[in-house]
Each structure stands twice: as C-alpha cells, then as structure tokens.
Design an enzyme around this catalytic site. Structure first.
Site, PDB file in Angstrom:
ATOM      1  N   CYS A   1      67.891  20.577   5.056  1.00 51.06           N
ATOM      2  CA  CYS A   1      68.524  21.203   3.887  1.00 51.06           C
ATOM      3  C   CYS A   1      69.113  22.580   4.202  1.00 51.06           C
ATOM      4  CB  CYS A   1      67.525  21.308   2.744  1.00 51.06           C
ATOM      5  SG  CYS A   1      66.985  19.688   2.163  1.00 51.06           S
TER       6      CYS A   1
ATOM      7  N   HIS B   1      70.344  26.654  -2.100  1.00 54.63           N
ATOM      8  CA  HIS B   1      70.220  25.214  -1.881  1.00 54.63           C
ATOM      9  C   HIS B   1      69.710  24.573  -3.165  1.00 54.63           C
ATOM     10  CE1 HIS B   1      69.079  21.352  -0.477  1.00 54.63           C
ATOM     11  NE2 HIS B   1      67.786  21.609  -0.465  1.00 54.63           N
TER      12      HIS B   1
ATOM     13  N   ASN C   1      69.222  16.554  -5.016  1.00 55.08           N
ATOM     14  CA  ASN C   1      69.234  17.246  -3.729  1.00 55.08           C
ATOM     15  C   ASN C   1      70.046  16.432  -2.720  1.00 55.08           C
ATOM     16  OD1 ASN C   1      68.678  18.465  -1.279  1.00 55.08           O
ATOM     17  ND2 ASN C   1      66.458  18.574  -1.575  1.00 55.08           N
TER      18      ASN C   1
HETATM   19  O1  UT7 Z   1      64.976  21.209   0.125  1.00 56.31           O
HETATM   20  C1  UT7 Z   1      63.665  20.945   0.335  1.00 56.31           C
HETATM   21  C2  UT7 Z   1      63.412  19.570  -0.185  1.00 56.31           C
HETATM   22  N1  UT7 Z   1      62.355  19.406  -1.096  1.00 56.31           N
HETATM   23  C3  UT7 Z   1      62.039  20.178  -2.123  1.00 56.31           C
HETATM   24  O2  UT7 Z   1      62.588  21.187  -2.362  1.00 56.31           O
HETATM   25  C4  UT7 Z   1      60.940  19.724  -3.012  1.00 56.31           C
HETATM   26  C5  UT7 Z   1      59.960  20.814  -3.280  1.00 56.31           C
HETATM   27  N2  UT7 Z   1      58.910  20.384  -4.192  1.00 56.31           N
HETATM   28  C6  UT7 Z   1      59.168  20.102  -5.487  1.00 56.31           C
HETATM   29  O3  UT7 Z   1      60.288  20.208  -5.957  1.00 56.31           O
HETATM   30  C7  UT7 Z   1      57.988  19.724  -6.363  1.00 56.31           C
HETATM   31  O4  UT7 Z   1      56.796  19.942  -5.668  1.00 56.31           O
HETATM   32  C8  UT7 Z   1      58.056  18.259  -6.840  1.00 56.31           C
HETATM   33  C9  UT7 Z   1      59.196  18.084  -7.820  1.00 56.31           C
HETATM   34  C10 UT7 Z   1      58.228  17.318  -5.657  1.00 56.31           C
HETATM   35  C11 UT7 Z   1      56.754  17.888  -7.558  1.00 56.31           C
HETATM   36  O5  UT7 Z   1      56.561  18.754  -8.671  1.00 56.31           O
HETATM   37  P1  UT7 Z   1      55.087  19.303  -8.987  1.00 56.31           P
HETATM   38  O6  UT7 Z   1      55.181  20.047 -10.258  1.00 56.31           O
HETATM   39  O7  UT7 Z   1      54.646  20.045  -7.747  1.00 56.31           O
HETATM   40  O8  UT7 Z   1      54.275  17.977  -9.235  1.00 56.31           O
HETATM   41  P2  UT7 Z   1      53.024  17.425  -8.427  1.00 56.31           P
HETATM   42  O9  UT7 Z   1      53.435  16.983  -7.062  1.00 56.31           O
HETATM   43  O10 UT7 Z   1      51.924  18.418  -8.540  1.00 56.31           O
HETATM   44  O11 UT7 Z   1      52.668  16.138  -9.258  1.00 56.31           O
HETATM   45  C12 UT7 Z   1      52.180  16.234 -10.588  1.00 56.31           C
HETATM   46  C13 UT7 Z   1      51.919  14.833 -11.079  1.00 56.31           C
HETATM   47  C14 UT7 Z   1      51.092  13.963 -10.127  1.00 56.31           C
HETATM   48  O12 UT7 Z   1      50.225  13.199 -10.926  1.00 56.31           O
HETATM   49  P3  UT7 Z   1      48.665  13.599 -11.073  1.00 56.31           P
HETATM   50  O13 UT7 Z   1      48.123  13.571  -9.675  1.00 56.31           O
HETATM   51  O14 UT7 Z   1      48.678  14.975 -11.677  1.00 56.31           O
HETATM   52  O15 UT7 Z   1      48.135  12.541 -11.981  1.00 56.31           O
HETATM   53  C15 UT7 Z   1      52.115  13.056  -9.511  1.00 56.31           C
HETATM   54  O16 UT7 Z   1      51.566  11.809  -9.123  1.00 56.31           O
HETATM   55  O17 UT7 Z   1      53.168  14.152 -11.263  1.00 56.31           O
HETATM   56  C16 UT7 Z   1      53.086  12.864 -10.620  1.00 56.31           C
HETATM   57  N3  UT7 Z   1      54.416  12.503 -10.184  1.00 56.31           N
HETATM   58  C17 UT7 Z   1      55.306  11.875 -10.981  1.00 56.31           C
HETATM   59  N4  UT7 Z   1      55.221  11.460 -12.247  1.00 56.31           N
HETATM   60  C18 UT7 Z   1      56.294  10.863 -12.790  1.00 56.31           C
HETATM   61  C19 UT7 Z   1      55.010  12.731  -8.980  1.00 56.31           C
HETATM   62  N5  UT7 Z   1      56.254  12.247  -8.971  1.00 56.31           N
HETATM   63  C20 UT7 Z   1      56.468  11.713 -10.218  1.00 56.31           C
HETATM   64  C21 UT7 Z   1      57.575  11.100 -10.828  1.00 56.31           C
HETATM   65  N6  UT7 Z   1      57.443  10.689 -12.114  1.00 56.31           N
HETATM   66  N7  UT7 Z   1      58.738  10.903 -10.186  1.00 56.31           N
END
Ligand code: UT7
Length: 323
Positions: free
Chosen positions: A113, A250, A280
């Site tokens: 990225c 980004h 992204n």
């Molecule tokens: O350029 C670099 C590339 N990548 C990035 O920039 C990504 C950086 N990270 C992020 O943007 C965030 O960490 C995410 C968007 C990937 C995740 O957001 P978060 O607020 O950190 O959520 P989380 O990973 O803590 O997940 C919270 C909950 C989990 O459920 P439990 O364990 O709390 O029951 C996940 O299983 O959300 C769940 N979850 C989803 N639910 C519905 C994860 N993905 C999804 C989804 N739909 N697509």
C-alpha cells in the site's frame, strides 16, 4: 535546481460495482458493519480477462491527456503494484507496450500500500538526476484476485482500480515555495512481514496466495507511522502542520485517516477521502485520490499537499508537494 512537477493526473475504475449489501448476500457481514468500521460503501471489480495492466493503461491515458503531452515524450514508466499480470516481466513493460511507448525504461515497484510513495521516490530521484524528463507513474491493482472471498475480515476491505500521474522536470530555485515534489521519505521494518501478507508466492508455493492480516496491529501502526512521516517531511522542508492545505493519505479505512488527521491536528475538511467509493486499492489509492481531488478542482496553484501511506512489509512513507 531540477525538480519534479505534476503535469497531469488520471484514474480508472472497472465497471462492475460490488456494494456492501451485495457482499452481505453470501457472507456473514452487513453494510452497517463495513461502513461503520471502515467508511467503505462499495468496491469495483475487474472483469474476467481485464488485468492490472489494462486498468493502468486506462488511468494513464487520462493522465497523459490531462498533462497535454505526447506518448513519444515519455521516457520512464514506473508501476507500483503487488498484483502484476505475470510474475515477470514487469507489468510496467506491458503498460508501455499497450500504450505504444517506444523508448525509455519501464519497471515495477513493490511496496504494497506504500507503493505509490516508493515509486514517487524513485521517479523523483531519477528526474532530479536528469535520468528522466517525462515520467508516467502508475498505481494499479486487481486485489479481487488475491482476496479470500470467504474471509469476511479481509475481503470486504479491498477493491480494484488504477491511478496515474505524469511528472516532468522543471528548473527552479529549490525553495519550499517553488512548485513540485519538495521531498519524499520511505521506510520499512521487515519484522512485521507476516502481519500483512499473502500466504503464497512464486518462490514459496508457486501460487499468488491470499491476503492475511492482523487488522488491529496494522491499524495501530498505520496511524502512528503515517502521522510520524508527515511530521518528518515537514521538518525536512522547514514547514509546519498549519502550512498543509491538503492531506492525501492512503485510503484503507476512514477511521485510520481520521486518527492520522486528529494526531496531526489537521482539520478533516483538508483530508481527501475516496475510500467510500472504491475501498482499499493498495498502491492505486493515492494517485486515484489525487485525480479525484484535481477533477473536483480542490487544488490551487501553490497549495501544499502532503501524501502519506503505510502497508505490508511493513512499509511506510510520505511526500510533500507544492502544487
Ligand atoms: O493499508 C493497509 C491495509 N489494511 C488496513 O489498513 C486495515 C487496518 N485494519 C482495519 O482497518 C481494522 O482493523 C478492520 C476494519 C480490519 C477491523 O476493524 P476492528 O474495529 O479492528 O474490528 P475487529 O477486527 O476488532 O473485529 C470486531 C468484530 C469481530 O467479532 P468479535 O470477535 O468481536 O465477535 C470480528 O469477527 O467484528 C467481526 N468482523 C466482522 N463482522 C462483520 C470482522 N470482519 C467483519 C465483517 N463483518 N466483515
């Protein structure tokens, strides 16, 4: 002093749109979760037989027309991508051929990225050294081909697209008031290799692999590193946060962009945001955001534009541009 100036911008998105609701039909997710946690509303998906080079070519045509130059003026093509058409040759040479550019050099830069910032660093240095006069710099990706469509924690985040810019050489005094690329800054830390990666490759298992990511860690580092390197670029040029007219980060997650802006005390109105439209697109997000902002006539001559990115590797970097 010889400096690189932006002559034109362009972008291209494939026709097919996949909305959050479309994804929720087959996946345990929802528009509410995706838009609230990421700001993403939809992503574009390349058609069967449409490759990264094809997206790059379309964006390049717009950038070249916008720059008002002819193809025979281009003496360098650099493509930032992690989704090349083939393992080799470089996809930049494919773009060169498809555009009909007959001279100069073409190569790919791979920094995930952060790819556009890394490629800008290379192009800017080549222009400064007199090794290139008119360069086409492209960021293009077909991430739909390397996401695991059954993994809701990653597949909702990415999309396909391309952005391109034409850079030319200009002689000026070299002050921070003169137009062009003031400086570029690139960094990496390979200890984080497996926090954002594909679980395959030509040398390991002979396959491209699928994206795996520790989202929370990537998020934390992205905010920290992107803000840090913006400060670094300002210090290098004796400028201050208040001098920034536009921040073009980004486009991975609106919450990352908001946190970077907050950390830097930059008003949200100065942040160019396009992630809602295309998710992204890795190395393509910054040139696409530049093209978008330019087409909306956001930028005025003399504006100070700060670019910053963070991605797999980890890699991160920034650039300061006087428009
Ligand atoms: O350029 C670099 C590339 N990548 C990035 O920039 C990504 C950086 N990270 C992020 O943007 C965030 O960490 C995410 C968007 C990937 C995740 O957001 P978060 O607020 O950190 O959520 P989380 O990973 O803590 O997940 C919270 C909950 C989990 O459920 P439990 O364990 O709390 O029951 C996940 O299983 O959300 C769940 N979850 C989803 N639910 C519905 C994860 N993905 C999804 C989804 N739909 N697509």
């Amino acid at each position: 002093m010889r400096r690189s100036v932006f002559l034109g911008c362009g972008s291209y998105l494939p026709d097919k749109i996949l909305t959050n609701d479309d994804l929720a039909k087959d996946l345990d997710t929802s528009d509410e979760w995706i838009s609230k946690r990421t700001g993403i509303r939809q992503r574009h998906i390349a058609a069967e037989g449409q490759f990264t080079s094809d997206l790059g070519v379309e964006a390049s045509k717009v950038a070249i027309a916008n720059a008002g130059i002819t193809l025979d003026e281009i003496d360098l093509i650099v493509l930032a991508t992690v989704t090349p058409d083939n393992t080799f040759p470089s996809t930049a040479t494919h773009i060169q051929s498809k555009l009909g550019v007959k001279r100069g050099a073409a190569f790919d830069v791979q920094a995930a990225c952060s790819g556009f910032i890394y490629a800008l660093n290379s192009v800017d240095n080549m222009i400064r050294l007199g090794q290139a006069n008119k360069a086409l710099l492209v960021g293009a990706e077909t991430f739909s081909r390397i996401v695991d469509w059954e993994d809701r924690s990653t597949c909702v985040l990415f999309g396909d697209g391309a952005g391109a810019v034409v850079l030319g050489a200009e002689d000026n005094i070299g002050s921070n008031e003169d137009r062009g690329v003031l400086s570029t800054h690139i960094h990496s830390d390979g200890d984080y290799y497996k926090l954002l990666w594909t679980n395959g490759g030509p040398s390991t298992n002979g396959q491209a692999g699928y994206i795996e990511m520790d989202g929370a860690d990537v998020f934390k580092h992205a905010v920290l590193r992107m803000a840090e390197t913006v400060q670094e670029s300002l210090a290098e040029n004796d400028l201050d946060i208040s001098d920034i007219d536009w921040l073009v980060p980004h486009q991975a997650n609106i919450r990352i962009m908001d946190s970077v802006a907050k950390k830097l005390s930059i008003d949200k109105s100065k942040v160019v945001v396009t992630v809602d439209q295309h998710a992204n697109t890795s190395a393509a997000t910054i040139p696409m955001a530049l093209a978008d902002a330019q087409s909306r006539q956001c930028f005025s001559s003399g504006d100070l534009i700060s670019l910053t990115a963070m991605g797999g590797g980890f890699t991160w970097g920034s650039a300061l541009i006087r428009w």
